[in-house]
Enzyme design. Structure first.
Site, PDB file in Angstrom:
ATOM      1  N   LYS A 129      19.023 -41.970   8.234  1.00 47.53           N
ATOM      2  CA  LYS A 129      18.799 -42.971   9.543  1.00 47.53           C
ATOM      3  C   LYS A 129      19.349 -42.433  10.832  1.00 47.53           C
ATOM      4  CE  LYS A 129      17.702 -47.182   7.042  1.00 47.53           C
ATOM      5  NZ  LYS A 129      18.254 -48.735   6.919  1.00 47.53           N
ATOM      6  N   CYS A 175      23.890 -50.868  19.498  1.00 48.67           N
ATOM      7  CA  CYS A 175      23.938 -51.717  18.271  1.00 48.67           C
ATOM      8  C   CYS A 175      24.396 -52.885  18.695  1.00 48.67           C
ATOM      9  CB  CYS A 175      24.830 -50.634  17.295  1.00 48.67           C
ATOM     10  SG  CYS A 175      26.607 -50.461  18.014  1.00 48.67           S
TER      11      CYS A 175
END
Length: 210
Positions: free
Chosen positions: A121, A141
Site C-alpha cells: 500500500k 492520514c
C-alpha cells in the site's frame, strides 16, 4: 490573501532550522486562532501538521471543515488518504465541488509493538505521488505523523536522501510519538521497483541530501 511560507514559532524552532538546512524544502504556513482577523482579509487555516514536501506535494493531518478555504488556495488535483475509514461526507462534498480526486490507501493506525505496515500500500501510494498528473496533491492520514511520515520517508529515499536526514524529517512531525518500527520500515523499504517512475520526476533528481 497572499500566502507566505514561514516557519511556525515554537520551542522546537532550533531543531527545525537544523533539519531545514539539510532538507531545504520544508516550509510551514502560519496558523492563527480561528477567531482572529488578519488585516481584515479572509483567514486561511492550514490542517494540523501541514507542510510542503516538494513543489506540488504537501502533507498534513486530517483536514477539518475549517481548513477547506486554505486547501482551495493550493489548487489541489488529488488527495492521498492513508486511513481505512470512509472519508467524511463533508470532505467528500468538498472534493467533488473542487474537482479533487481521492486516492485511498487504507493503512491501519496501530501502536507498537503490534505494527504491521503494508509495504504494497505504501508502494501504491508512492506511485500516485510520483505521477505529476495528480499534482498538486496532499498526503494525509489522521495526525500527519506515522503513515504520512512513512510515505514521505520512502519518497525521500527515492530522492537519495541519507537515512539520518530521512529520520530527522520524520521525527520533526512525530516528535515524542516517533516509532522505531516506522524508521525500520523506511530503512528496509526497497525503492528499486519505483526508480523507473521517479526518473521522469524532476524533483527526485535535484533534491539529494548527503
Amino acid at each position: 490573501m497572499k500566502l507566505e511560507m514561514v516557519k511556525q514559532r515554537n520551542p522546537e524552532n532550533k531543531l527545525e532550522e537544523e533539519a531545514d538546512k539539510k532538507a531545504n524544502k520544508l516550509y510551514h504556513y502560519p496558523v492563527y486562532p480561528l477567531d482572529c482577523e488578519v488585516s481584515g482579509e479572509e483567514l486561511f487555516v492550514p490542517p494540523l501538521n501541514f507542510a510542503m514536501v516538494e513543489d506540488g506535494i504537501f502533507r498534513s493531518g486530517f483536514p477539518e471543515t475549517a481548513n477547506f478555504g486554505f486547501l482551495k488556495t493550493l489548487n489541489l488535483r488529488s488527495i492521498i488518504y492513508l486511513c481505512p475509514e470512509p472519508y467524511p461526507e463533508e470532505n467528500t462534498e468538498f472534493l467533488e465541488t473542487n474537482g479533487i480526486r481521492l486516492f485511498q490507501f487504507g493503512i491501519e493506525g496501530r501502536k507498537e509493538p503490534f505494527v504491521n505496515i503494508p509495504e504494497e500500500k505504501i508502494r501504491e501510494a508512492l506511485k500516485a505521488v510520483l505521477d505529476d498528473r495528480n499534482h498538486p496533491l496532499l498526503i494525509h492520514c489522521k495526525r500527519g505523523k506515522h503513515r504520512t511520515g512513512c510515505v514521505v520517508g520512502c519518497l525521500r529515499k527515492l530522492q537519495q536522501w541519507c537515512l539520518s536526514s530521512v529520520f530527522d524529517e520524520y521525527q520533526r512531525f512525530a516528535a515524542a510519538k516517533a516509532r522505531i518500527s516506522d524508521q525500520r520500515f523506511m530503512e528496509l523499504f526497497d525503492i528499486s521497483s519505483l526508480k523507473h517512475l521517479s526518473s521522469s520526476y524532476a524533483c527526485l533528481n535535484s533534491s539529494t541530501v548527503a
